[in-house]
Design an enzyme around this catalytic site. Structure first.
Site, PDB file in Angstrom:
ATOM      1  CG  HIS A 100      63.188  -3.902  21.743  1.00 50.87           C
ATOM      2  ND1 HIS A 100      64.273  -3.286  21.205  1.00 50.87           N
ATOM      3  CD2 HIS A 100      62.225  -3.881  20.783  1.00 50.87           C
ATOM      4  CE1 HIS A 100      63.999  -2.896  19.967  1.00 50.87           C
ATOM      5  NE2 HIS A 100      62.758  -3.236  19.681  1.00 50.87           N
ATOM      6  CG  ASP A 103      66.658  -4.597  23.433  1.00 53.62           C
ATOM      7  OD1 ASP A 103      66.563  -5.542  22.642  1.00 53.62           O
ATOM      8  OD2 ASP A 103      66.184  -3.463  23.235  1.00 53.62           O
TER       9      ASP A 103
HETATM   10  C1  XUL Z   1      63.272  -2.081  13.511  1.00 53.48           C
HETATM   11  C2  XUL Z   1      63.160  -0.928  14.425  1.00 53.48           C
HETATM   12  C3  XUL Z   1      62.919  -1.256  15.849  1.00 53.48           C
HETATM   13  C4  XUL Z   1      62.043  -0.282  16.559  1.00 53.48           C
HETATM   14  C5  XUL Z   1      61.697  -0.687  17.958  1.00 53.48           C
HETATM   15  O1  XUL Z   1      63.491  -1.750  12.188  1.00 53.48           O
HETATM   16  O2  XUL Z   1      63.308   0.200  14.017  1.00 53.48           O
HETATM   17  O3  XUL Z   1      64.142  -1.371  16.479  1.00 53.48           O
HETATM   18  O4  XUL Z   1      62.616   0.980  16.607  1.00 53.48           O
HETATM   19  O5  XUL Z   1      61.121  -1.938  18.025  1.00 53.48           O
END
Ligand code: XUL
Ligand code: CO
Length: 435
Positions: A100, A103
């Site tokens: 993300h 992150d």
């Molecule tokens: C949350 C989840 C996230 C997604 C990306 O449950 O799986 O980490 O993979 O936003």
């Protein structure tokens, strides 16, 4: 400088090895069904879990030891984390990663500051990628942590919040493009509702579709040709999330003219939360030609939330790899370990144990799945079970050649139908013979 000085490079030593820092089953160069294990798996590590998850839970704070991290929001700290992460990727022998925006780089007081930091950190990640050959499987924008998104991003009742989210998506797409990301994911973190009493669902869904169309248009504009994914999950954090399962996502994508641009990124624990098996979710997606990637983890049957555990269940990994082989393999997608250590496993070494276990479990799943396919009895049984549709009245009905009156005349000329056993237990025994 090494951040994991005690950990050796993890290598395949075979099933007889007693070394906890070795693969017992994942042999990257072993060829199965014409491809190496490395090519089949396309393993990915999740930046958010490896680098940013302190392992807190609703009852207690972080426990994870991260001696390299000064816990500041500085770009220097973010860059140092990237170095640690790439040492981890090298030692664990994982080729891909996912992130993300928030992150890899801090959320700062203004979007301009956050974007500038993201730019610096992605410059560094780009250099690390070219030095090591590691690749970005997919990027995404975190549209669920900051308080502004507490009522949704694409589905926020506030147009200003929607716009902020869209601007964040633009920057995250630019970052993904810059790093050669093979995909870009939307997970509907808070795209749902807490109560329908205050919610205009139709309007929220229209806006979510607008956000995805904006992303598709922007990709064309900047020449980004990676695959878009949408990642189903039914609840948590919202009471109901609009992307609740494969079928709901496919319906949404079709309704809003997005089906040609998106595939699904399916996560095992999300399937369980939706009351489905991963096999069910994968079957629905593959039948629509829409399985893109997998967030590889597993849930806990005794705990009703998204525990994001590392996949160790070989029955599960066998069924996942059987479907992946059946669909002809992953192309842009991979097996991304969206999984975290238990709160008790706070030592950096546990990151290695966790990923080794997941990779070995998938290797065993791949071998078992390939053996089941080579054996052929399972596929043969299913083909035979439907064989009455291959000729005669079955083929005529399938081809639309008969109306109800003709079908009725046919039945009147026949004896009561008989149907063979479904043989569920026999097939369960057959699968177990390969595990
Ligand atoms: C949350 C989840 C996230 C997604 C990306 O449950 O799986 O980490 O993979 O936003
Ligand atoms: Co996920």
């Amino acid at each position: 400088m090494s951040y994991f000085p005690e950990i050796p490079k993890i290598r395949f030593e075979g099933p007889a090895s007693k070394n906890p820092f070795a693969f017992k089953h994942y042999n990257p160069d072993e060829v199965i069904e014409g491809k190496t294990m490395r090519q089949h798996m396309r393993f990915g590590a999740a930046y958010w879990h490896v680098m940013r998850n302190g392992l807190s839970d609703p009852f207690g704070g972080p426990t994870a030891l991260m001696p390299w991290d000064d816990m500041s929001d500085s770009v220097d700290n973010a860059i140092k984390r990237a170095d640690v992460f790439f040492e981890f990727l090298d030692k664990i022998d994982i080729d891909y990663y996912c992130f993300h925006d928030r992150d890899i780089s801090p959320e700062l007081p203004t979007l301009a500051q956050s974007n500038a930091a993201l730019d610096k950190v992605t410059d560094h990640l780009k250099a690390l990628q070219s030095a090591t050959g590691k690749k970005l499987l997919w990027g995404t924008a975190c549209l669920f942590s900051h308080p502004r998104y507490s009522q949704g991003a694409g589905t926020s009742p506030s147009a200003d919040v929607f716009a902020y989210g869209a601007a964040q998506v633009k920057a995250a797409m630019d970052a993904t493009h810059k790093l050669g990301g093979e995909g870009y994911t939307f997970w509907g973190g808070r795209e749902g509702y807490a109560t329908l009493l205050n919610t205009d669902m139709k309007r929220e869904l229209d806006h979510l579709a607008r956000l995805l169309h904006l992303a598709v248009d922007y990709a064309k504009k900047i020449g980004y040709t990676g695959q878009f994914y949408i990642e189903p999950k039914p609840r948590e954090p919202s009471t109901h999330q609009y992307d609740s399962d494969s079928a709901a996502c496919l319906n949404f994508l079709r309704q809003y003219g997005l089906i040609d641009y998106f595939k699904l990124n399916l996560e095992t624990n999300h399937a369980t939360l939706a009351g489905h098996t991963m096999l069910h979710e994968m079957t629905v997606a593959i039948d629509a030609n829409a399985l893109g990637s997998v967030d590889a983890n597993q849930g806990d049957e005794l705990i009703g939330w998204d525990t994001d555990q590392f996949p160790t269940n070989i029955y599960l990994t066998t069924s996942i790899m059987r479907k992946i082989l059946e669909m002809g393999g992953l192309t842009t997608g991979g097996l991304n370990f969206d999984a975290k250590r238990r709160r008790e496993s706070h030592d950096p070494a546990d990151l290695f144990h966790a990923h080794i276990g997941g990779m070995d479990a998938f290797a065993r799943g791949l071998k078992a799945a390939a053996a089941i396919r080579a054996d052929g009895r399972l596929a043969e049984f299913v083909a035979k079970r439907y064989s009455s549709w291959d000729s005669g009245v079955g083929a005529q009905i399938e081809n639309g050649e008969l109306g109800l009156d003709e079908i009725s005349a046919h039945v009147l000329s026949q004896a009561e139908p008989t149907i063979p056993s479904g043989r569920q237990e026999m097939l369960e025994n057959l699968i177990n013979d390969f595990i």
